[in-house]
Design a protein around this motif. Structure first.
Motif, PDB file in Angstrom:
ATOM      1  N   PHE A   1       1.089  -0.840  -0.135  1.00 18.45           N
ATOM      2  CA  PHE A   1       0.236  -0.115   0.175  1.00 18.45           C
ATOM      3  C   PHE A   1       0.799   1.325   0.211  1.00 18.45           C
ATOM      4  CE2 PHE A   1      -3.622  -3.637   1.686  1.00 18.45           C
ATOM      5  CZ  PHE A   1      -4.547  -2.541   1.027  1.00 18.45           C
ATOM      6  N   THR A   2       2.087   1.072  -0.113  1.00 14.86           N
ATOM      7  CA  THR A   2       3.358   2.479  -0.303  1.00 14.86           C
ATOM      8  C   THR A   2       3.803   1.967  -1.862  1.00 14.86           C
ATOM      9  OG1 THR A   2       4.929   1.212   0.456  1.00 14.86           O
ATOM     10  CG2 THR A   2       3.719   2.478   1.901  1.00 14.86           C
ATOM     11  N   ASN A   3       3.493   1.492  -1.975  1.00 10.95           N
ATOM     12  CA  ASN A   3       3.278   1.519  -3.664  1.00 10.95           C
ATOM     13  C   ASN A   3       2.964   2.044  -4.985  1.00 10.95           C
ATOM     14  OD1 ASN A   3       3.708  -0.336  -6.440  1.00 10.95           O
ATOM     15  ND2 ASN A   3       5.698   0.011  -5.294  1.00 10.95           N
ATOM     16  N   LYS A   4       2.933   3.057  -5.038  1.00  8.83           N
ATOM     17  CA  LYS A   4       1.852   4.093  -6.093  1.00  8.83           C
ATOM     18  C   LYS A   4       1.277   3.660  -7.215  1.00  8.83           C
ATOM     19  CE  LYS A   4       1.732   7.937  -8.904  1.00  8.83           C
ATOM     20  NZ  LYS A   4       2.124   9.599  -9.169  1.00  8.83           N
ATOM     21  N   SER A   5       2.389   1.836  -8.026  1.00  5.88           N
ATOM     22  CA  SER A   5       1.801   1.749  -9.041  1.00  5.88           C
ATOM     23  C   SER A   5       0.598   0.602  -8.663  1.00  5.88           C
ATOM     24  CB  SER A   5       3.362   1.059  -9.802  1.00  5.88           C
ATOM     25  OG  SER A   5       3.838   1.822 -10.196  1.00  5.88           O
TER      26      SER A   5
END
Length: 393
Positions: free
Chosen positions: A202-206
């Motif tokens: 959930f901290t990975n934008k993609s």
């Protein structure tokens, strides 16, 4: 002990997927009967779809995390047991509330089944056959759309809607037996899932954007599809028996669309998805125009076109998020897959809720317009994703 053929294991998974796919959308065909039985509004009856989807949304990631140390075969047997229990409760529910409880129990089984069975299908075959194995397992869902939902609707129309759920229970029992015999005992066990994976995901934008694309792109259809039977019967004035035939034809178009979607998404996934969503939005617009004119001929064509484009995006959406997980969070592929299953069902919940509010506030005729707006959000996010990719090149 004789080794179980991977083809037989995939067959067992496909039977279970058929049962689960049939129960997911069975209430679409039964909705007018449920409305009459419990004397409720159409939007209230729509809860049988939206709450089911919400249960899958919660069940997929939560139960995947909680059962990480379970033997895979034991888990699959337990899943089908829960599925059967939920549908038995739905079949004999004396009140609408208990019907909803039964739907939620079945949906919890659905959520974890989809996240676990995908991994099992990949585990029992050679690495180069993984995509084909997963596709074969998913044929159970496609066949459910073609045969299971129309057959369940037919049974309900010629007896009562309770018997439709009994039919699904029987299929679930067959799936349970097949699982007991054909799923190997020694499948890899993921072990306790590290919750730090949640932070990575959930901290990975993609990855996060891909989950929203799944929810909006898949969910837009359900603003109209949830109320397809009332539209066909009430707006286009098709008879109940004709609606069953139309639902079969709709399912055939879904099968064709799924096959085409898988082929189109093999390369350049985001551009392919953008085109699929554009075609889906246009098919919903055509359905709205046809319903506004109350033309049976145009309504039939619009329904078939909706079937063609409705789920064409599913293979691409699933493949896209797995590829992102392999690239950015390779330790969390199973969990990412579970969250994408959840995202599909967030979309169903959103779409059916929007459709319910539209039908409650005005008419089911306008539900396709709600779907178009949701799909346009997915197209906007894809455009952002393409720009982001281009800026990194």
């Amino acid at each position: 002990m004789k080794k179980i053929s991977p083809s037989l294991t995939l067959l067992a998974l496909a039977i279970n997927a058929f049962a689960i796919g049939s129960t997911e959308f069975i209430s679409v065909g039964l909705m007018p009967m449920i409305v009459n039985t419990f004397n409720i509004s159409l939007s209230q009856a729509g809860l049988t779809v939206s709450l089911y989807a919400l249960g899958v949304t919660v069940g997929a990631p939560l139960l995947t995390i909680l059962t990480g140390t379970w033997n895979r075969k034991t888990l699959m047997v337990s899943i089908m047991g829960l599925f059967i229990l939920g549908n038995l409760l739905s079949a004999f529910a004396p009140t609408f509330l208990l019907l909803l409880v039964g739907r939620v129990l079945a949906s919890l089984a659905h959520g974890i089944f989809m996240s676990i069975s995908t991994v099992i299908a990949a585990d029992v075959v050679r690495p180069e056959k993984r995509a084909s194995a997963i596709a074969l397992m998913f044929t159970g869902l496609t066949v459910a759309t073609v045969i299971g939902v129309p057959l369940g609707t037919f049974i309900g129309q010629h007896s009562n809607w309770h018997m439709s759920f009994v039919f699904i229970v029987v299929i679930g029992l067959i799936g349970l037996i097949a699982t007991s015999i054909l799923v190997p005992k020694g499948l890899p066990i993921p072990g306790k899932i590290n919750l730090s994976g949640l932070a990575r995901i959930f901290t990975n934008k993609s990855i996060l954007m891909s989950l929203f694309i799944t929810a909006f792109g898949y969910g837009g259809t359900f603003a109209a599809y949830t109320y397809l039977t009332p539209i066909l019967e009430g707006t286009f004035r098709f008879s109940a028996s004709t609606v069953v035939i139309i639902l079969v034809a709709y399912g055939v178009m879904v099968a064709i669309g799924n096959s085409l979607g898988g082929h189109l998404a093999n390369k350049n996934i985001l551009p392919a998805l953008q085109k699929m969503f554009a075609a889906l939005a246009l098919s919903l617009l055509f359905l709205f125009i046809s319903a506004s004119l109350a033309s049976q001929a145009l309504g039939l064509i619009a329904t078939l076109l909706l079937g063609l484009f409705a789920f064409m995006n599913v293979p691409g959406l699933q493949l896209y998020v797995v590829q992102l997980a392999e690239k950015f969070t390779p330790k969390d592929i199973t969990l990412v897959s579970a969250f994408n299953i959840a995202a599909f069902n967030v979309g169903i919940t959103l779409g059916s809720f929007v459709g319910g509010q539209i039908s409650k506030g005005s008419s089911v005729v306008f539900t396709p317009l709600g779907g178009i707006i949701i799909i346009l959000l997915a197209m906007f996010l894809i455009r952002l994703g393409q720009k982001d990719q281009a800026s990194k090149l």
